[in-house]
Scaffold this active site. Structure first.
Site, short mmCIF file in Angstrom:
data_model
loop_
_atom_site.label_atom_id
_atom_site.label_comp_id
_atom_site.label_asym_id
_atom_site.label_seq_id
_atom_site.Cartn_x
_atom_site.Cartn_y
_atom_site.Cartn_z
N SER A 146 36.56 52.09 29.98
CA SER A 146 37.74 52.19 29.11
C SER A 146 37.83 53.61 28.60
O SER A 146 36.82 54.34 28.60
CB SER A 146 37.57 51.24 27.92
OG SER A 146 38.52 51.52 26.91
N TYR A 159 33.46 46.95 20.74
CA TYR A 159 34.07 47.20 22.06
C TYR A 159 33.75 48.61 22.53
O TYR A 159 33.34 48.83 23.69
CB TYR A 159 35.58 46.98 21.95
CG TYR A 159 36.35 47.11 23.23
CD1 TYR A 159 36.56 46.01 24.05
CD2 TYR A 159 36.89 48.33 23.64
CE1 TYR A 159 37.29 46.12 25.24
CE2 TYR A 159 37.62 48.46 24.81
CZ TYR A 159 37.81 47.35 25.61
OH TYR A 159 38.53 47.46 26.78
P1 NDP Z 1 42.80 40.05 29.64
O1 NDP Z 1 42.36 39.45 28.36
O2 NDP Z 1 44.24 40.09 29.96
O3 NDP Z 1 42.02 39.34 30.88
C1 NDP Z 1 40.65 39.15 30.81
C2 NDP Z 1 40.18 38.37 32.02
O4 NDP Z 1 38.76 38.19 31.92
C3 NDP Z 1 40.78 36.99 32.12
O5 NDP Z 1 40.96 36.65 33.47
C4 NDP Z 1 39.70 36.11 31.49
O6 NDP Z 1 39.83 34.77 31.94
C5 NDP Z 1 38.44 36.79 31.99
N1 NDP Z 1 37.23 36.58 31.21
C6 NDP Z 1 37.03 36.84 29.89
N2 NDP Z 1 35.79 36.51 29.54
C7 NDP Z 1 35.17 36.04 30.66
C8 NDP Z 1 33.88 35.54 30.95
N3 NDP Z 1 32.96 35.44 29.98
N4 NDP Z 1 33.60 35.14 32.21
C9 NDP Z 1 34.53 35.24 33.20
N5 NDP Z 1 35.77 35.70 32.98
C10 NDP Z 1 36.10 36.10 31.73
O7 NDP Z 1 42.17 41.52 29.64
P2 NDP Z 1 42.62 42.86 30.40
O8 NDP Z 1 43.16 42.52 31.73
O9 NDP Z 1 43.42 43.68 29.47
O10 NDP Z 1 41.21 43.60 30.55
C11 NDP Z 1 40.44 43.54 31.75
C12 NDP Z 1 39.34 44.58 31.64
O11 NDP Z 1 39.92 45.88 31.45
C13 NDP Z 1 38.37 44.35 30.47
O12 NDP Z 1 37.07 44.74 30.84
C14 NDP Z 1 38.92 45.32 29.42
O13 NDP Z 1 37.95 45.69 28.50
C15 NDP Z 1 39.34 46.48 30.31
N6 NDP Z 1 40.29 47.39 29.70
C16 NDP Z 1 41.54 46.96 29.33
C17 NDP Z 1 42.44 47.84 28.78
C18 NDP Z 1 43.82 47.45 28.42
O14 NDP Z 1 44.56 48.30 27.88
N7 NDP Z 1 44.26 46.21 28.63
C19 NDP Z 1 42.07 49.25 28.53
C20 NDP Z 1 40.73 49.58 28.95
C21 NDP Z 1 39.89 48.68 29.52
P3 NDP Z 1 39.29 33.50 31.07
O15 NDP Z 1 39.63 33.76 29.64
O16 NDP Z 1 39.94 32.30 31.67
O17 NDP Z 1 37.81 33.49 31.32
#
Ligand code: NDP
Length: 255
Positions: A146, A159
């Protein structure tokens, strides 16, 4: 250089946390570049619906439900992957959560949940994948870091600590696993309007701040991360190792 170097035909990829958001976009992008892709999430219905939608678009996609914070389920998930798809060539460690809290008030369990999901699970999934990849002498691991691997903001201490850890874990994996033939790199997204950021997107003052603070003047579109992922998953990045590629519209370039 030929564009064939970016071709992922015949490669098998696991993208953790790919039932929505960035993970789903990356899964779609890798599949469009030719890979066979396994989606993952904790919610079976949501994960299967996402996989079915990609299959409807003609992409080779399956779904595997497990929680990246559960060591036994992760090990089972990796075995399940190889049984159904064949050798794992690409792992994208994308699953992540955000829990906003000032550090002064941060409960122990909130800290632990964020570190466990955003950092420890990257180690765990990476280790399990590397154990499969190393004997074959090849494999691509892409960790989703990130811009908060570099810079913090009030209210996101757990985070930022986890994502800073992902940057150094990427380098640690690189120095141990590059000699075994693996490439380990990270992508550092800036601000993208996903479900994780829903409350920030809805906050007009925050939205205006992001647009001012980002040289590109806007939020990122999740599809704008796909090029970096294909590059790091493909032969095009064969001598790129231990790097974090920031895709942030220029945020980290200025104060
Ligand atoms: P979302 O919340 O939109 O999606 C997160 C995904 O991760 C979902 O598919 C969720 O599905 C899954 N997930 C969460 N916890 C678990 C777990 N314990 N086991 C398996 N799957 C899991 O997040 P983003 O798409 O925004 O973020 C994705 C990645 O990008 C993360 O690592 C985030 O930190 C990183 N990021 C995002 C930014 C942004 O601006 N959005 C910026 C920088 C980094 P479910 O809940 O069904 O398990």
């Amino acid at each position: 250089m030929s564009l064939n170097r970016f071709d992922l035909s015949g490669r098998n990829a696991l993208v953790t946390g790919s039932s929505r958001g960035i993970g789903l976009a990356l899964a779609r992008g890798l599949a469009q570049a030719g890979a066979q892709v396994m989606l993952n999430g904790r919610d079976p219905i949501r994960t299967e619906i996402a996989a079915a939608a990609l299959r409807d678009d003609g992409l080779a996609v399956q779904a595997c439900v497990f929680d990246v914070t559960d060591p036994d389920r992760v090990a089972d998930g990796m075995m399940h992957f190889e049984a159904r798809m064949g050798a794992m060539d690409i792992l994208v460690n994308n699953a992540g959560i955000q829990r906003r809290t000032p550090l002064l008030q941060a409960p122990e369990d909130t800290w632990a949940e964020v570190i466990e999901t955003n950092l420890t699970a990257v180690f765990r999934c990476g280790r399990e994948a590397a154990r499969l990849m190393a004997p074959r002498g090849r494999g691509k691991i892409i960790n989703i870091a990130s811009l908060m691997s570099e810079a913090a903001r009030p209210g996101v201490g757990p985070y930022a600590a986890a994502k800073g850890g992902v940057k150094m874990l990427t380098r640690a994996m690189c120095v141990e696993w590059a000699p075994l033939g693996l490439n380990v790199n990270a992508i550092g997204p800036g601000y993208f309007a996903t479900e994780m950021n829903a409350e920030l997107v809805a906050d007009a003052a925050f939205d205006a701040w992001i647009r001012r603070r980002t040289p590109a003047g806007r939020w990122g579109n999740v599809d704008e991360l796909i090029g970096a992922a294909i590059f790091l998953a493909s032969d095009a990045s064969s001598f790129v190792n231990g790097q974090v590629l920031y895709v942030d519209g220029g945020v980290l370039a200025g104060l």
